[in-house]
Write an enzyme that holds these catalytic residues in place. Structure first.
Site, PDB file in Angstrom:
ATOM      1  N   LYS A  79     -44.980 -36.338 -94.512  1.00 41.07           N
ATOM      2  CA  LYS A  79     -44.042 -37.367 -94.064  1.00 41.07           C
ATOM      3  C   LYS A  79     -43.746 -37.171 -92.583  1.00 41.07           C
ATOM      4  O   LYS A  79     -43.521 -36.043 -92.126  1.00 41.07           O
ATOM      5  CB  LYS A  79     -42.754 -37.294 -94.887  1.00 41.07           C
ATOM      6  CG  LYS A  79     -41.747 -38.412 -94.589  1.00 41.07           C
ATOM      7  CD  LYS A  79     -40.541 -38.320 -95.523  1.00 41.07           C
ATOM      8  CE  LYS A  79     -39.526 -39.435 -95.255  1.00 41.07           C
ATOM      9  NZ  LYS A  79     -38.378 -39.403 -96.184  1.00 41.07           N
ATOM     10  N   SER A 159     -36.784 -43.656 -98.516  1.00 47.11           N
ATOM     11  CA  SER A 159     -37.501 -43.781 -97.267  1.00 47.11           C
ATOM     12  C   SER A 159     -38.929 -43.240 -97.319  1.00 47.11           C
ATOM     13  O   SER A 159     -39.740 -43.511 -96.425  1.00 47.11           O
ATOM     14  CB  SER A 159     -36.729 -43.040 -96.167  1.00 47.11           C
ATOM     15  OG  SER A 159     -36.683 -41.639 -96.423  1.00 47.11           O
ATOM     16  N   SER A 183     -34.356 -40.633-101.573  1.00 46.87           N
ATOM     17  CA  SER A 183     -35.576 -41.053-100.877  1.00 46.87           C
ATOM     18  C   SER A 183     -36.859 -40.383-101.336  1.00 46.87           C
ATOM     19  O   SER A 183     -37.933 -40.701-100.845  1.00 46.87           O
ATOM     20  CB  SER A 183     -35.426 -40.851 -99.365  1.00 46.87           C
ATOM     21  OG  SER A 183     -34.526 -41.797 -98.828  1.00 46.87           O
TER      22      SER A 183
END
Length: 493
Positions: A79, A159, A183
């Site tokens: 990420k 997210s 998330s």
């Protein structure tokens, strides 16, 4: 020969170790798949050379008869909230466009030390602020799932939407995520994969771009529970550079996995039966209760009376911390600098932030600044922190009666991109089931439980006691085995 990109972390690790295939073959297969999936917009930066270098190191170690590292031969997605030395790190924001860290985050370094290779940096909601991956400055991530006879692009959750899409689409066997209010868990539920947020402090936050420091926690996202356990073991551990890091040994979660819940009590919080809950979510929850019972657990009803205040408290605390954390992006030291001709320092700050931050980030900074201001600090922020304490106390009392809690992960299946973007409050409600565990710092995991009427994944959430990742993983494994979830998106990209 088996398509190597259909294999998960455990299968790749064991296959490389046993000589069934070479690590380089695995890296090449995943690199090719990543290169052919630009339509999903999951990767912001591709690093095929990093994956190949780690693979070659694994193959060389095996040829030399050395003991292989725990993740030798396993390529993963990272990420783009984790700083990676020499590789662009942007938090999906224009304000950090072009920023290349001279240092490595602790979590990513732990993974490289374990032998993993990096396929690339994954897209996300800007600064991890969002529930649909529509706030990225570099375009929406698109879910690999589609409704039948419908080409409308669906949200991958947020997210960590780049992470969920990459794993679900088979672009990576596993990926890192971060979870501030859900998330990891919500996008895992939207895309039919597994993801765990460990106890706050299990994974170091050092080198991870901050959103809300008292809530942010890294965790793994993978195809199944075992793969999450393997990856979490590599990610976790004490870090002296992070004041909130827990000085504890990392358990061998994989070795202790067991789907036998005899003697365990599973709590069902009555407050999670919210008004307007879709019948399919209610039915899946009941199915999950039946699966827990079948695994040998006793089901008990528990009460978490302050649950209804969790979302309002979260959307005061998280923006307040964000407004403080994001003050460092001012155009002076790194990242974007917008300096109008003749402008002074304050003008540069304003112009840089106006150009660099997206609408959702600005919204949360404004909310946070407001609730921290002199006239409203006690009325909002102090009250929200008191509510947070009450929520944590609710969980403590519930765990006097049970070992883990079972709830839905999200109030719906994936929705179409653009469907909720115009209404921030509707978007925030996606986190209604995940935020309470985040406020209390508890470990929580989402596992796929089934499909809705449109063939889209639905997830179930297990919440555990502090530091009881094993209990969460084991209960999740019991669901996984009984659900028998094998659905995968049909490639359209």
């Amino acid at each position: 020969m088996t398509d190597l990109t259909t294999l998960g972390i455990a299968a790749i690790r064991d296959g490389v170790r046993d000589g069934q295939f070479k690590a380089r073959e695995v890296a090449e297969a995943f690199n090719a798949k990543v290169a052919g999936a630009d339509a999903l917009n999951a990767f912001l930066v591709k690093t095929p050379e990093h994956a190949l270098a780690a693979a070659d190191a694994a193959d060389a170690a095996r040829a030399a008869g050395e003991t292989l590292k725990p993740l030798a031969g396993v390529p993963i997605g990272m990420k783009d909230l984790f700083a990676t030395k020499g590789v662009a790190t942007t938090a999906a924001s224009k304000i950090l466009e072009g920023f290349v860290p001279p240092y490595e985050s602790t979590v990513s370094q732990n993974l490289w030390n374990a032998g993993a290779g990096m396929l690339g940096k994954l897209n996300l909601d800007q600064f991890a602020m969002g529930s649909s991956n529509e706030t990225s400055a570099f375009g929406n991530v698109v879910s690999p799932w589609r409704r039948p006879n419908d080409t409308a692009p669906l949200a991958p959750g947020g997210s960590s939407g780049g992470s969920s899409t990459a794993v679900s689409a088979g672009l990576a066997p596993g990926a890192t995520g971060t979870d501030t209010g859900g998330s990891i868990r919500q996008p895992a539920a939207f895309t039919g994969i597994s993801g765990i947020k460990p106890t706050y402090g299990r994974c170091s936050r050092w080198g991870t771009i901050a959103f809300a420091s008292s809530l942010d926690q890294a965790g793994p996202m993978a195809r199944d529970v075992r793969d999450c356990a393997i990856m979490l073991e590599a990610m976790a551990g004490f870090d002296a550079k992070d004041a909130t890091s827990l000085k504890l040994d990392v358990p061998n979660w994989e070795a202790a996995l067991s789907a036998d819940l005899k003697g365990k009590k599973v709590g069902v919080p009555k407050e999670y039966r919210v008004d307007g809950m879709p019948a399919e979510i209610e039915a899946l929850w009941q199915q999950g209760i039946d699966w827990m019972r079948d695994a040998g657990a006793e089901i008990v009803e528990v009460s978490l009376p302050h649950t209804k205040y969790a979302l309002p408290a979260y959307y005061i605390i998280a923006p307040a911390e964000a407004s403080s954390n994001l003050a460092r992006y001012d155009g002076v030291r790194y990242g974007l600098r917008d300096l109008p001709e003749g402008a002074g320092l304050q003008d540069m700050y304003a112009a840089t932030r106006a150009a660099g931050f997206g609408d959702e980030v600005k919204r949360r900074i404004l909310i946070g600044t407001y609730v921290l201001s002199a006239g409203f600090y006690d009325a909002y922020y102090t009250q929200a922190q008191k509510v947070r304490t009450l929520i944590a106390r609710d969980f403590e009392r519930a765990f006097d009666k049970c070992d883990v809690l079972l709830t839905p992960t999200a109030p719906s299946a994936a929705f179409a991109l653009g469907e909720k973007q115009a209404d921030p409050l509707a978007m925030y409600l996606n986190d209604v089931f995940t935020v309470p565990a985040s406020l209390a710092g508890l470990p929580a995991m989402s596992v796929p439980g089934g499909l809705d009427k449109d063939g889209l994944p639905l997830g179930l959430q297990i919440i555990g006691k502090p530091l009881d990742e094993q209990g969460v993983l084991n209960a999740s494994l019991a669901i996984e085995q009984r659900a028998g979830f094998t659905a995968r998106p049909q490639a359209w990209w």
